[in-house]
Design a protein around this motif. Structure first.
Motif, PDB file in Angstrom:
ATOM      1  N   ILE A 185     -34.745  39.182  29.944  1.00 25.62           N
ATOM      2  CA  ILE A 185     -34.184  38.610  31.172  1.00 25.62           C
ATOM      3  C   ILE A 185     -33.041  37.656  30.835  1.00 25.62           C
ATOM      4  O   ILE A 185     -31.962  37.712  31.443  1.00 25.62           O
ATOM      5  CB  ILE A 185     -35.274  37.886  31.982  1.00 25.62           C
ATOM      6  N   ALA A 186     -33.235  36.764  29.866  1.00 22.41           N
ATOM      7  CA  ALA A 186     -32.184  35.820  29.489  1.00 22.41           C
ATOM      8  C   ALA A 186     -30.933  36.544  29.029  1.00 22.41           C
ATOM      9  O   ALA A 186     -29.800  36.099  29.299  1.00 22.41           O
ATOM     10  CB  ALA A 186     -32.692  34.885  28.400  1.00 22.41           C
ATOM     11  N   ALA A 187     -31.112  37.666  28.355  1.00 15.94           N
ATOM     12  CA  ALA A 187     -29.967  38.425  27.845  1.00 15.94           C
ATOM     13  C   ALA A 187     -29.151  39.072  28.962  1.00 15.94           C
ATOM     14  O   ALA A 187     -28.036  39.541  28.721  1.00 15.94           O
ATOM     15  CB  ALA A 187     -30.454  39.488  26.863  1.00 15.94           C
ATOM     16  N   LEU A 188     -29.693  39.089  30.171  1.00 19.22           N
ATOM     17  CA  LEU A 188     -28.978  39.681  31.299  1.00 19.22           C
ATOM     18  C   LEU A 188     -27.879  38.785  31.858  1.00 19.22           C
ATOM     19  O   LEU A 188     -27.065  39.242  32.662  1.00 19.22           O
ATOM     20  CB  LEU A 188     -29.957  40.005  32.431  1.00 19.22           C
ATOM     21  N   GLU A 189     -27.853  37.510  31.476  1.00 17.34           N
ATOM     22  CA  GLU A 189     -26.915  36.573  32.108  1.00 17.34           C
ATOM     23  C   GLU A 189     -25.467  37.058  32.082  1.00 17.34           C
ATOM     24  O   GLU A 189     -24.801  37.032  33.128  1.00 17.34           O
ATOM     25  CB  GLU A 189     -27.038  35.186  31.476  1.00 17.34           C
TER      26      GLU A 189
ATOM     27  N   THR B  26     -39.670  41.114  29.126  1.00 15.85           N
ATOM     28  CA  THR B  26     -39.825  39.883  28.345  1.00 15.85           C
ATOM     29  C   THR B  26     -38.825  38.813  28.771  1.00 15.85           C
ATOM     30  O   THR B  26     -37.739  39.137  29.280  1.00 15.85           O
ATOM     31  CB  THR B  26     -39.626  40.172  26.852  1.00 15.85           C
ATOM     32  N   PRO B  27     -39.146  37.536  28.539  1.00 18.32           N
ATOM     33  CA  PRO B  27     -38.184  36.464  28.834  1.00 18.32           C
ATOM     34  C   PRO B  27     -36.862  36.654  28.096  1.00 18.32           C
ATOM     35  O   PRO B  27     -35.788  36.374  28.649  1.00 18.32           O
ATOM     36  CB  PRO B  27     -38.914  35.203  28.347  1.00 18.32           C
TER      37      PRO B  27
ATOM     38  N   ARG C  88     -50.531  44.573  34.089  1.00 19.18           N
ATOM     39  CA  ARG C  88     -49.633  43.432  33.899  1.00 19.18           C
ATOM     40  C   ARG C  88     -49.283  43.264  32.418  1.00 19.18           C
ATOM     41  O   ARG C  88     -48.117  42.982  32.092  1.00 19.18           O
ATOM     42  CB  ARG C  88     -50.313  42.168  34.434  1.00 19.18           C
ATOM     43  N   GLN C  89     -50.235  43.437  31.548  1.00 22.13           N
ATOM     44  CA  GLN C  89     -49.959  43.293  30.121  1.00 22.13           C
ATOM     45  C   GLN C  89     -48.954  44.326  29.637  1.00 22.13           C
ATOM     46  O   GLN C  89     -48.118  44.041  28.783  1.00 22.13           O
ATOM     47  CB  GLN C  89     -51.266  43.403  29.332  1.00 22.13           C
ATOM     48  N   LYS C  90     -48.997  45.512  30.209  1.00 23.79           N
ATOM     49  CA  LYS C  90     -48.070  46.573  29.787  1.00 23.79           C
ATOM     50  C   LYS C  90     -46.644  46.261  30.237  1.00 23.79           C
ATOM     51  O   LYS C  90     -45.706  46.379  29.441  1.00 23.79           O
ATOM     52  CB  LYS C  90     -48.532  47.908  30.360  1.00 23.79           C
ATOM     53  N   ILE C  91     -46.457  45.843  31.487  1.00 20.67           N
ATOM     54  CA  ILE C  91     -45.103  45.524  31.944  1.00 20.67           C
ATOM     55  C   ILE C  91     -44.592  44.274  31.254  1.00 20.67           C
ATOM     56  O   ILE C  91     -43.393  44.143  30.994  1.00 20.67           O
ATOM     57  CB  ILE C  91     -45.057  45.379  33.489  1.00 20.67           C
ATOM     58  N   ASN C  92     -45.485  43.348  30.900  1.00 24.55           N
ATOM     59  CA  ASN C  92     -45.065  42.138  30.197  1.00 24.55           C
ATOM     60  C   ASN C  92     -44.430  42.462  28.850  1.00 24.55           C
ATOM     61  O   ASN C  92     -43.542  41.738  28.376  1.00 24.55           O
ATOM     62  CB  ASN C  92     -46.243  41.189  29.989  1.00 24.55           C
ATOM     63  N   LYS C  93     -44.880  43.542  28.200  1.00 23.82           N
ATOM     64  CA  LYS C  93     -44.328  43.922  26.901  1.00 23.82           C
ATOM     65  C   LYS C  93     -42.880  44.375  27.007  1.00 23.82           C
ATOM     66  O   LYS C  93     -42.118  44.287  26.048  1.00 23.82           O
ATOM     67  CB  LYS C  93     -45.170  45.028  26.272  1.00 23.82           C
ATOM     68  N   ALA C  94     -42.504  44.886  28.176  1.00 27.68           N
ATOM     69  CA  ALA C  94     -41.126  45.348  28.382  1.00 27.68           C
ATOM     70  C   ALA C  94     -40.279  44.313  29.108  1.00 27.68           C
ATOM     71  O   ALA C  94     -39.107  44.134  28.821  1.00 27.68           O
ATOM     72  CB  ALA C  94     -41.139  46.663  29.170  1.00 27.68           C
TER      73      ALA C  94
ATOM     74  N   LEU D 191     -43.839  38.379  38.775  1.00 28.39           N
ATOM     75  CA  LEU D 191     -43.313  38.805  37.486  1.00 28.39           C
ATOM     76  C   LEU D 191     -41.810  38.581  37.391  1.00 28.39           C
ATOM     77  O   LEU D 191     -41.269  38.254  36.339  1.00 28.39           O
ATOM     78  CB  LEU D 191     -43.632  40.292  37.290  1.00 28.39           C
ATOM     79  N   GLY D 192     -41.116  38.743  38.523  1.00 34.10           N
ATOM     80  CA  GLY D 192     -39.660  38.667  38.512  1.00 34.10           C
ATOM     81  C   GLY D 192     -39.087  37.291  38.788  1.00 34.10           C
ATOM     82  O   GLY D 192     -37.875  37.162  38.982  1.00 34.10           O
ATOM     83  N   ALA D 193     -39.926  36.247  38.783  1.00 37.33           N
ATOM     84  CA  ALA D 193     -39.436  34.901  39.089  1.00 37.33           C
ATOM     85  C   ALA D 193     -38.273  34.470  38.197  1.00 37.33           C
ATOM     86  O   ALA D 193     -37.263  33.964  38.701  1.00 37.33           O
ATOM     87  CB  ALA D 193     -40.581  33.891  39.012  1.00 37.33           C
ATOM     88  N   PRO D 194     -38.342  34.643  36.872  1.00 34.84           N
ATOM     89  CA  PRO D 194     -37.206  34.226  36.035  1.00 34.84           C
ATOM     90  C   PRO D 194     -35.922  34.974  36.379  1.00 34.84           C
ATOM     91  O   PRO D 194     -34.834  34.380  36.378  1.00 34.84           O
ATOM     92  CB  PRO D 194     -37.674  34.549  34.611  1.00 34.84           C
TER      93      PRO D 194
END
Length: 399
Positions: A111-115, A107-108, A99-105, A345-348
């Motif tokens: 995700i926000a930049a995907l809008e 990131t919030p 989980r810590q490894k995927i969290n590094k990639a 992990l994908g909630a946001p």
């Protein structure tokens, strides 16, 4: 098993009827999974909260003796989900490491930049609607949007995305055989190994490349990276596809709520309410009690497969008027995305793309209506999620 045990699925009954019976059968309900495998499913907020307690229930299949002593056969179709050595099936330190490894990639900020990109995809799909008054919203909008978003995020080319969707459908369907699910898992795994090789050779601005960049010291094996890609890509689109279809039906059943969402810009609340009472998750993947446990007066032996139901948001012990779709409902501490170390992990991302998808659709087509009665809609027969197979709608564009 006793005739009182609810089979999932039940022959001759729609999947929604089966789940309605489960939700009415108690706080934690004995069920029979495909292949005659006994399990329990938590359907009240209280019971689900206990099942989500990592100190009481484990995720790793080694905690389920029946998976290893012959009681559950080697060709059981759901082994593709229960036996996979990915992050969702790990506990404790093993889970934290992944989980810590995927969290590094993941990131919030990423995700926000995907809008803008999600908005672009939504607009492109709507611009490409067939020039007819009636279309299937599932194939034209609610499926391709999440698929394109998650595949774009991980650098999967557009022409390869349909095959990923087809493999996913085989893996999660309760009508697939063990041979079919294992073949789909193997094919998808092979694809992800090849995708990793491509991204190593030619990194891009995508999450697969970011994962590789975050793994410079090779703390994660390729097998672990493939498991991670499988989990986030499959879970990253399947649940959202069905949530969007369920939400559209709810908004047409409650036009006053649709009007409020449009007039008051309450689309984020629409998404939360859809997660509460129209969740696409109906059987979050199995957990196993570490020792004998009693939940809501029901004894569950150690190692018994136990699921929790997305219908927990309709628990009358927790919510007033739980069956009513109302964007003013209380949404704090809802369990749509789980709780604790395994919180989705994908909630946001799911919240972001659902808000954009629904707002864009009903802005462009404010008078969109169902072309068939809601009761006539056919739903997917899958172990973990449920949503419309097709959703015929009539379009009336904004003037």
């Amino acid at each position: 098993m006793s005739e009182k045990i609810i089979q999932l699925p039940t022959p001759g009954e729609s999947i929604l009827e089966t789940h309605e019976r489960i939700l009415r059968a108690g706080e934690i309900v004995p069920i029979e999974l495909p292949g005659g495998v006994g399990a329990f499913i938590a359907v009240s907020h209280r019971a689900a909260s206990e099942v989500l307690d990592e100190k009481v229930f484990a995720k790793h299949p080694s905690n389920c003796p029946a998976l290893h002593d012959g009681r559950i056969p080697a060709d059981w179709p759901l082994r593709a989900l229960t036996d996979a050595e990915h992050m969702l099936n790990q506990d404790g330190a093993a889970h934290r490491r992944l989980r810590q490894k995927i969290n590094k990639a993941f990131t919030p900020a990423r995700i926000a930049a995907l809008e803008p990109r999600i908005q672009q995809i939504a607009d492109e799909l709507i611009d490409g609607f067939p020039e007819t008054d009636e279309i299937d919203l599932i194939s034209n909008y609610t499926t391709p949007l999440p698929v394109r978003v998650i595949c774009d995020l991980f650098g999967v080319p557009v022409h390869e995305q349909p095959q990923l969707k087809n493999w996913t459908l085989t893996i999660v369907s309760v009508t697939s055989t063990g041979e079919e699910t294992q073949a789909a898992m193997a094919a998808m795994g092979g694809y992800f190994y090849e995708l990793l090789a491509r991204k190593r050779a030619e990194p891009g601005d995508d999450l697969t490349s970011a994962l590789l960049a975050a793994n410079t010291e090779n703390e994660l094996t390729d097998e672990e990276l493939v498991g991670m890609l499988w989990l986030v890509i499959v879970a990253g689109h399947e649940t959202t596809v069905h949530l969007l279809g369920n939400a559209v039906i709810a908004l047409r059943e409650y036009p006053d709520q649709l009007a409020r969402a449009r007039d008051e810009d309450r689309w984020a609340d629409v998404v939360e309410e859809a997660l509460r009472c129209r969740s696409s998750v109906v059987g979050a993947l199995t957990r196993y009690p570490i020792e004998d446990v009693t939940i809501a007066g029901v004894d569950i032996p150690a190692g018994t497969p136990t699921l929790w139901h997305g219908g927990v948001g309709r628990d009358p012990l927790r919510y007033d008027d739980p069956e009513v779709f109302d964007i003013d409902h209380e949404h704090r501490d809802q369990l749509a995305f789980g709780r604790g170390p395994h919180f989705c992990l994908g909630a946001p991302l799911a919240r972001l793309e659902s808000r954009i998808a629904l707002q864009t659709l009903f802005t462009r087509y404010p008078d969109l209506t169902l072309a068939v009665p809601a009761s006539a809609v056919e739903y997917t027969v899958q172990i973990s999620t449920v949503g419309p197979v097709e959703l015929p709608v009539r379009l009336t564009p904004a003037s």
